[in-house]
Design a protein around this motif. Structure first.
Motif, PDB file in Angstrom:
ATOM      1  N   ASN A 203       0.865  -1.173   0.000  1.00 48.10           N
ATOM      2  CA  ASN A 203       0.000   0.000   0.000  1.00 48.10           C
ATOM      3  C   ASN A 203       0.905   1.228   0.000  1.00 48.10           C
ATOM      4  OD1 ASN A 203      -1.842   2.044   0.468  1.00 48.10           O
ATOM      5  ND2 ASN A 203      -2.221   1.476   2.599  1.00 48.10           N
TER       6      ASN A 203
ATOM      7  N   VAL B  93      -9.330   6.485  -1.392  1.00 44.19           N
ATOM      8  CA  VAL B  93      -9.541   5.053  -1.141  1.00 44.19           C
ATOM      9  C   VAL B  93     -10.870   4.805  -0.440  1.00 44.19           C
ATOM     10  CG1 VAL B  93      -7.066   4.615  -1.050  1.00 44.19           C
ATOM     11  CG2 VAL B  93      -8.311   5.033   1.079  1.00 44.19           C
TER      12      VAL B  93
ATOM     13  N   LYS C  24     -12.636   5.777  -7.279  1.00 41.39           N
ATOM     14  CA  LYS C  24     -11.308   6.050  -6.723  1.00 41.39           C
ATOM     15  C   LYS C  24     -10.417   6.725  -7.759  1.00 41.39           C
ATOM     16  CE  LYS C  24     -11.412   2.250  -3.382  1.00 41.39           C
ATOM     17  NZ  LYS C  24     -10.776   1.000  -2.907  1.00 41.39           N
TER      18      LYS C  24
ATOM     19  N   LEU D 179      -4.008   3.538  -4.621  1.00 39.19           N
ATOM     20  CA  LEU D 179      -5.466   3.587  -4.484  1.00 39.19           C
ATOM     21  C   LEU D 179      -6.046   2.312  -3.877  1.00 39.19           C
ATOM     22  CD1 LEU D 179      -6.387   5.298  -7.891  1.00 39.19           C
ATOM     23  CD2 LEU D 179      -6.357   6.336  -5.621  1.00 39.19           C
ATOM     24  N   CYS D 180      -5.161   1.352  -3.565  1.00 37.79           N
ATOM     25  CA  CYS D 180      -5.590   0.086  -2.948  1.00 37.79           C
ATOM     26  C   CYS D 180      -6.602  -0.651  -3.825  1.00 37.79           C
ATOM     27  CB  CYS D 180      -6.181   0.337  -1.553  1.00 37.79           C
ATOM     28  SG  CYS D 180      -5.045   1.136  -0.406  1.00 37.79           S
TER      29      CYS D 180
END
Length: 230
Positions: A72, A151, A159, A189-190
């Protein structure tokens, strides 16, 4: 350290300081220069640190990783940017992030604790630096707040649009470069990279964006108030 003055002058940490004051401060905070190759770690999660880093060449990623290697990305720091300052300012705090070189880089390490004690000479530039440090910490909070906003959106599309819109507004242009490659953007942005690539293709087909590598151009409706002045 003199060779780094062109970078140091532009850093918000040294705002309002003369070259001589900057060099004096570097001595005061026991500044030391290190070099790191790409993909090598500067800080590792689980450690503690008394120093913060200032990038003077190359760039680094501030990341969180789990035991299975999922990454992340919290932020990307270029020349003139700081990292690790909240942990260095909190004695004994354990890092829950790692900092890794995104390319070959040079870092100046600064002992923040030496700023947080009374200066024996009560020098003006020491006081300026403390004020600047507060500004640097506040800016870091704003950067993380932006990430939380992006996120926190429910879908990959939302996102992406949230992030691209914020960059566009910040740069006051519908055409801009982002600091991430595709994998880094997905990590920031996960989201899954494949799902993100699919969504980017859809947005291009719909005429909302144009992109080439890390360059993006956004299209907004004529009746939409984008808040961007061209």
């Amino acid at each position: 350290m003199k060779k780094y003055l062109p970078i140091l002058r532009t850093s918000p940490f040294f705002k309002g300081l003369t070259d001589n004051e900057i060099l004096s401060i570097l001595h005061c905070v026991n500044a030391a220069t290190i070099s790191r190759k790409r993909d090598s770690y500067i800080f590792r999660a689980g450690e503690s640190t008394e120093v913060m880093g200032l990038v003077v060449l190359g760039c680094v990623l501030v990341i969180q990783e789990d035991l299975w290697g999922h990454r992340n990305i919290l932020s990307k720091c270029h020349a003139g940017d700081f990292f690790g300052e909240p942990y260095a300012a909190s004695p004994g705090a354990v890092l829950n992030v790692s900092v890794v070189a995104d390319e070959d880089c040079e870092i100046i390490l600064l002992n923040v604790q030496r700023l947080l004690v009374s200066c024996p000479t009560v020098c003006d530039h020491h006081q300026k630096l403390i004020r600047n440090l507060v500004g640097v910490l506040a800016n870091k909070i704003l950067i993380l707040n932006d990430k939380i906003t992006h996120v926190g959106k429910r879908t990959t599309r939302d996102k992406l649009l949230s992030y691209l819109s914020s960059v566009s507004i910040r740069q006051a242009s519908l055409s801009f470069d982002i600091p991430f490659d595709r994998q880094q953007l997905a990590d920031y942005l996960c989201i899954d990279r494949a799902a993100m690539s699919s969504e980017i293709s859809k947005l291009q087909k719909e005429g909302l964006i144009k992109t080439n590598r890390n360059h993006f151009e956004l299209t907004v409706c004529n009746d939409t108030d984008s808040g961007i002045k061209m």
